[in-house]
Design an enzyme around this catalytic site. Structure first.
Site, short mmCIF file in Angstrom:
data_model
loop_
_atom_site.label_atom_id
_atom_site.label_comp_id
_atom_site.label_asym_id
_atom_site.label_seq_id
_atom_site.Cartn_x
_atom_site.Cartn_y
_atom_site.Cartn_z
N CYS A 97 0.84 -1.19 0.00
CA CYS A 97 0.00 0.00 0.00
C CYS A 97 0.87 1.25 0.00
CB CYS A 97 -0.96 0.01 1.19
SG CYS A 97 -0.22 0.45 2.76
N GLU A 98 0.39 2.24 -0.70
CA GLU A 98 1.19 3.45 -0.84
C GLU A 98 1.14 4.33 0.42
OE1 GLU A 98 -0.46 5.31 -4.32
OE2 GLU A 98 -1.87 6.52 -3.15
N HIS A 99 0.27 3.98 1.35
CA HIS A 99 0.17 4.79 2.57
C HIS A 99 1.15 4.34 3.64
CE1 HIS A 99 -4.11 5.05 0.90
NE2 HIS A 99 -3.51 6.18 0.61
N HIS A 100 1.39 3.02 3.73
CA HIS A 100 2.24 2.50 4.80
C HIS A 100 3.38 1.63 4.28
CE1 HIS A 100 -1.89 3.07 6.43
NE2 HIS A 100 -1.23 3.66 7.41
N GLN A 138 -5.67 -0.23 -3.74
CA GLN A 138 -6.37 -1.30 -4.46
C GLN A 138 -7.27 -0.73 -5.55
OE1 GLN A 138 -8.12 -4.32 -1.94
NE2 GLN A 138 -9.59 -4.86 -3.51
N HIS A 166 -5.43 -6.19 3.40
CA HIS A 166 -4.43 -5.14 3.59
C HIS A 166 -3.76 -5.33 4.95
CE1 HIS A 166 -5.77 -2.40 0.22
NE2 HIS A 166 -6.63 -3.39 0.19
N CYS A 168 -1.82 -3.49 6.42
CA CYS A 168 -1.79 -2.29 7.25
C CYS A 168 -3.03 -2.21 8.14
CB CYS A 168 -1.61 -1.02 6.41
SG CYS A 168 -2.92 -0.73 5.24
ZN LIG Z 1 -1.81 1.02 4.20
#
Ligand SMILES: [Zn+2]
Length: 210
Positions: A97-100, A138, A166, A168
């Site tokens: 994931c690009e956030h975490h 996603q 996910h 995360c």
């Molecule tokens: Zn994430």
């Protein structure tokens, strides 16, 4: 959403090779993170870790080096008049994931209605892999897979379903284990005609192991 998704749909690396930090700089960044979590990068077990992490990143994020459109470039047009739905289900993938930058693990199901051009089935899996080996959401990944197949193969329609867990959400934050996120993108006849979309779901279920 299109504005975010489109530039990455068929492009390769977002950053040019010249702008990239060196391997030494990447390893130094890993040492910084190790110190930041409270570790000693100098202890024996961690001596080779920065190098290993850099190597693993190179592999796990190799999707930036590859163009998914290239994979679909070679089509097989002589299919003896076959023009019905082609479905490739259960294409397993690992992404981040690009956030975490934490793993997303799941599978994609792809269907398309050819318009004279058909690709080898392994090509669809490779398109999934290339997008998975980039930092993702996603939703974006689902749209990117669909728009690449639509743009390159120009079929009558494309249907993409992605189901994924996910990490995360499982390992941090709300720590919900086993929750699956479902996303879908439909183009062409799958988008405009509910009957083709329904047939896609029926065929998908028919192929599913009970
Ligand atoms: Zn994430």
């Amino acid at each position: 959403m299109d504005a975010i998704v489109k530039p990455f749909a068929t492009s390769t690396a977002v950053v040019t090779q010249a702008d990239r930090p060196s391997q030494t700089e990447a390893e130094e960044a890993v040492r910084t993170l190790l110190r930041w979590i409270g570790e000693d990068p100098g202890r024996e077990g961690l001596l080779d870790t920065p190098q290993r992490v850099a190597k693993a990143y190179r592999e796990m994020f190799s999707g930036y080096e590859r163009d998914p459109a290239d994979e679909l470039g070679r089509t097989f047009e002589e299919v003896a008049g076959f023009d019905d739905m082609v479905i490739e289900r259960d294409i397993y993938f690992h992404s981040h994931c690009e956030h975490h930058m934490v793993p997303i693990i799941g599978k994609a199901h792809i269907g398309y209605l050819p318009d004279g051009r058909v690709v080898g089935l392994s090509k669809l899996a490779r398109v999934v892999d290339i997008f998975a080996q980039r930092l993702q959401t996603q939703e974006a990944m689902t749209a990117q897979i669909a728009s690449t197949i639509q743009d390159v193969l120009n079929p009558r329609g494309v249907a993409v379903i992605v189901e994924a867990e996910h990490m995360c959400m499982a390992m941090r934050g709300i720590r919900k284990q086993g929750a699956t996120t479902l996303t879908s993108t439909f183009t062409g006849v799958f988008k405009d005609g509910p009957e083709e979309q329904a047939r896609f779901f029926t065929l998908l279920r028919a192929g599913a192991k009970a």
